[in-house]
Write an enzyme that holds these catalytic residues in place. Structure first.
Site, PDB file in Angstrom:
ATOM      1  N   ALA A   1       0.839  -1.195   0.000  1.00 39.56           N
ATOM      2  CA  ALA A   1       0.000   0.000   0.000  1.00 39.56           C
ATOM      3  C   ALA A   1       0.869   1.237   0.000  1.00 39.56           C
ATOM      4  O   ALA A   1       2.005   1.214   0.483  1.00 39.56           O
ATOM      5  CB  ALA A   1      -0.913   0.002   1.215  1.00 39.56           C
ATOM      6  N   CYS A   2       0.327   2.317  -0.552  1.00 41.37           N
ATOM      7  CA  CYS A   2       0.997   3.618  -0.554  1.00 41.37           C
ATOM      8  C   CYS A   2      -0.058   4.663  -0.199  1.00 41.37           C
ATOM      9  O   CYS A   2      -1.029   4.363   0.471  1.00 41.37           O
ATOM     10  CB  CYS A   2       1.664   3.888  -1.900  1.00 41.37           C
ATOM     11  SG  CYS A   2       0.506   3.941  -3.287  1.00 41.37           S
ATOM     12  N   ALA A   3       0.110   5.875  -0.661  1.00 39.19           N
ATOM     13  CA  ALA A   3      -0.848   6.932  -0.334  1.00 39.19           C
ATOM     14  C   ALA A   3      -2.158   6.787  -1.118  1.00 39.19           C
ATOM     15  O   ALA A   3      -3.246   6.927  -0.568  1.00 39.19           O
ATOM     16  CB  ALA A   3      -0.236   8.307  -0.580  1.00 39.19           C
TER      17      ALA A   3
END
Length: 144
Positions: A103-105
Protein backbone atom coordinates in the site's frame (compact mmCIF):
# COMPACT_ATOMS: atom_id res chain seq x y z
CA UNK A 1 -6.74 -5.41 -21.89
CA UNK A 2 -9.09 -7.75 -20.16
CA UNK A 3 -9.97 -7.01 -16.58
CA UNK A 4 -12.51 -8.83 -14.52
CA UNK A 5 -13.86 -7.50 -11.29
CA UNK A 6 -16.25 -8.47 -8.59
CA UNK A 7 -17.19 -6.81 -5.36
CA UNK A 8 -14.19 -8.33 -3.59
CA UNK A 9 -11.35 -8.72 -6.05
CA UNK A 10 -9.94 -7.29 -9.22
CA UNK A 11 -7.54 -9.24 -11.42
CA UNK A 12 -5.51 -7.18 -13.82
CA UNK A 13 -2.92 -8.61 -16.18
CA UNK A 14 0.35 -6.87 -15.49
CA UNK A 15 3.55 -6.88 -17.46
CA UNK A 16 6.78 -6.04 -15.76
CA UNK A 17 10.36 -5.49 -16.86
CA UNK A 18 12.61 -6.72 -14.10
CA UNK A 19 16.31 -5.99 -13.92
CA UNK A 20 18.24 -9.22 -13.82
CA UNK A 21 21.91 -9.57 -12.92
CA UNK A 22 24.03 -7.52 -15.27
CA UNK A 23 22.38 -5.14 -17.68
CA UNK A 24 19.76 -7.50 -19.12
CA UNK A 25 16.07 -7.27 -18.40
CA UNK A 26 13.61 -10.13 -18.15
CA UNK A 27 9.88 -9.85 -18.46
CA UNK A 28 7.11 -11.53 -16.53
CA UNK A 29 3.38 -11.74 -16.95
CA UNK A 30 1.32 -12.28 -13.83
CA UNK A 31 -2.01 -11.36 -12.34
CA UNK A 32 -2.13 -8.46 -9.95
CA UNK A 33 -4.79 -8.73 -7.27
CA UNK A 34 -6.29 -5.53 -5.89
CA UNK A 35 -8.56 -5.38 -2.84
CA UNK A 36 -10.29 -2.66 -0.86
CA UNK A 37 -8.80 -1.37 2.40
CA UNK A 38 -11.51 -3.15 4.42
CA UNK A 39 -10.73 -6.43 2.66
CA UNK A 40 -7.02 -5.87 3.25
CA UNK A 41 -7.67 -5.24 6.96
CA UNK A 42 -9.28 -8.69 7.14
CA UNK A 43 -6.31 -10.23 5.31
CA UNK A 44 -3.91 -8.66 7.82
CA UNK A 45 -5.88 -10.35 10.60
CA UNK A 46 -5.41 -13.63 8.68
CA UNK A 47 -1.61 -13.24 8.63
CA UNK A 48 -0.84 -11.13 5.57
CA UNK A 49 2.06 -8.72 6.07
CA UNK A 50 1.24 -5.05 5.43
CA UNK A 51 4.12 -3.42 3.54
CA UNK A 52 3.76 0.35 3.32
CA UNK A 53 5.79 1.53 0.31
CA UNK A 54 5.43 5.24 1.12
CA UNK A 55 8.41 7.39 2.08
CA UNK A 56 9.63 7.30 5.71
CA UNK A 57 8.21 10.81 6.26
CA UNK A 58 4.76 9.75 4.99
CA UNK A 59 4.88 6.61 7.12
CA UNK A 60 5.89 8.59 10.24
CA UNK A 61 2.75 10.72 9.90
CA UNK A 62 0.43 7.73 10.38
CA UNK A 63 0.23 4.10 9.32
CA UNK A 64 -1.59 0.85 9.91
CA UNK A 65 -0.74 -0.98 13.15
CA UNK A 66 1.96 -3.57 12.44
CA UNK A 67 2.84 -2.10 9.04
CA UNK A 68 6.44 -2.36 7.84
CA UNK A 69 7.79 0.64 5.91
CA UNK A 70 9.85 -0.34 2.85
CA UNK A 71 9.84 2.56 0.36
CA UNK A 72 9.56 1.59 -3.30
CA UNK A 73 9.99 5.06 -4.83
CA UNK A 74 11.76 8.29 -3.95
CA UNK A 75 9.77 11.51 -4.14
CA UNK A 76 9.42 13.84 -5.88
CA UNK A 77 9.43 12.29 -9.31
CA UNK A 78 8.63 8.65 -8.51
CA UNK A 79 12.25 7.51 -8.86
CA UNK A 80 12.10 3.69 -8.58
CA UNK A 81 14.08 2.12 -5.75
CA UNK A 82 13.58 -1.41 -7.10
CA UNK A 83 16.94 -2.91 -6.11
CA UNK A 84 16.85 -1.49 -2.58
CA UNK A 85 13.18 -2.38 -2.19
CA UNK A 86 13.70 -6.00 -3.22
CA UNK A 87 16.78 -6.33 -1.00
CA UNK A 88 14.82 -5.06 2.04
CA UNK A 89 11.81 -7.26 1.22
CA UNK A 90 14.04 -10.32 0.93
CA UNK A 91 15.78 -9.50 4.22
CA UNK A 92 12.48 -8.85 6.01
CA UNK A 93 10.52 -11.70 4.41
CA UNK A 94 12.98 -14.44 3.36
CA UNK A 95 10.13 -16.96 3.18
CA UNK A 96 8.62 -16.30 -0.23
CA UNK A 97 5.37 -17.95 0.82
CA UNK A 98 4.69 -14.93 3.08
CA UNK A 99 1.49 -13.32 1.84
CA UNK A 100 1.74 -9.54 1.51
CA UNK A 101 -0.34 -6.44 0.99
CA UNK A 102 1.40 -3.46 -0.60
CA UNK A 103 0.00 0.00 0.00
CA UNK A 104 1.00 3.62 -0.55
CA UNK A 105 -0.85 6.93 -0.33
CA UNK A 106 -3.25 6.47 -3.26
CA UNK A 107 -2.53 3.04 -4.76
CA UNK A 108 -0.28 4.16 -7.62
CA UNK A 109 3.17 3.33 -6.18
CA UNK A 110 2.04 0.04 -4.66
CA UNK A 111 0.47 -1.04 -7.96
CA UNK A 112 3.79 -0.33 -9.68
CA UNK A 113 5.74 -2.32 -7.06
CA UNK A 114 3.54 -5.45 -6.97
CA UNK A 115 4.98 -6.84 -10.24
CA UNK A 116 8.51 -6.56 -8.80
CA UNK A 117 7.56 -8.96 -6.02
CA UNK A 118 5.67 -11.32 -8.30
CA UNK A 119 8.71 -11.50 -10.57
CA UNK A 120 10.98 -12.06 -7.55
CA UNK A 121 9.01 -15.19 -6.67
CA UNK A 122 6.52 -13.97 -4.06
CA UNK A 123 3.29 -15.59 -5.32
CA UNK A 124 0.72 -13.85 -3.10
CA UNK A 125 0.97 -10.07 -3.24
CA UNK A 126 -2.15 -7.91 -3.02
CA UNK A 127 -2.33 -4.24 -3.99
CA UNK A 128 -4.51 -2.16 -1.68
CA UNK A 129 -6.82 -0.11 -3.86
CA UNK A 130 -7.13 3.57 -2.87
CA UNK A 131 -4.03 3.30 -0.66
CA UNK A 132 -3.68 5.05 2.69
CA UNK A 133 -6.37 7.54 1.73
CA UNK A 134 -8.84 4.68 1.34
CA UNK A 135 -7.70 3.19 4.66
CA UNK A 136 -8.45 6.50 6.39
CA UNK A 137 -11.82 6.87 4.60
CA UNK A 138 -12.78 3.40 5.85
CA UNK A 139 -11.91 4.50 9.42
CA UNK A 140 -9.59 1.53 9.95
CA UNK A 141 -7.04 1.41 12.82
CA UNK A 142 -4.16 3.92 12.74
CA UNK A 143 -0.80 4.17 14.52
CA UNK A 144 0.90 7.54 14.75
Amino acid sequence: QNATSSSTITHLPCFSLVKAKGSHFTSTMAEMISKTPAECHKLIQEGYAYVDVRTPDEFAGAHSPGAVNIPAFALPGLTPLQDEFLAKITATYPDKTQKMILACASGRRSALAVPWLLAAGYPTVVDMAKGWGGWMEAALPVDK
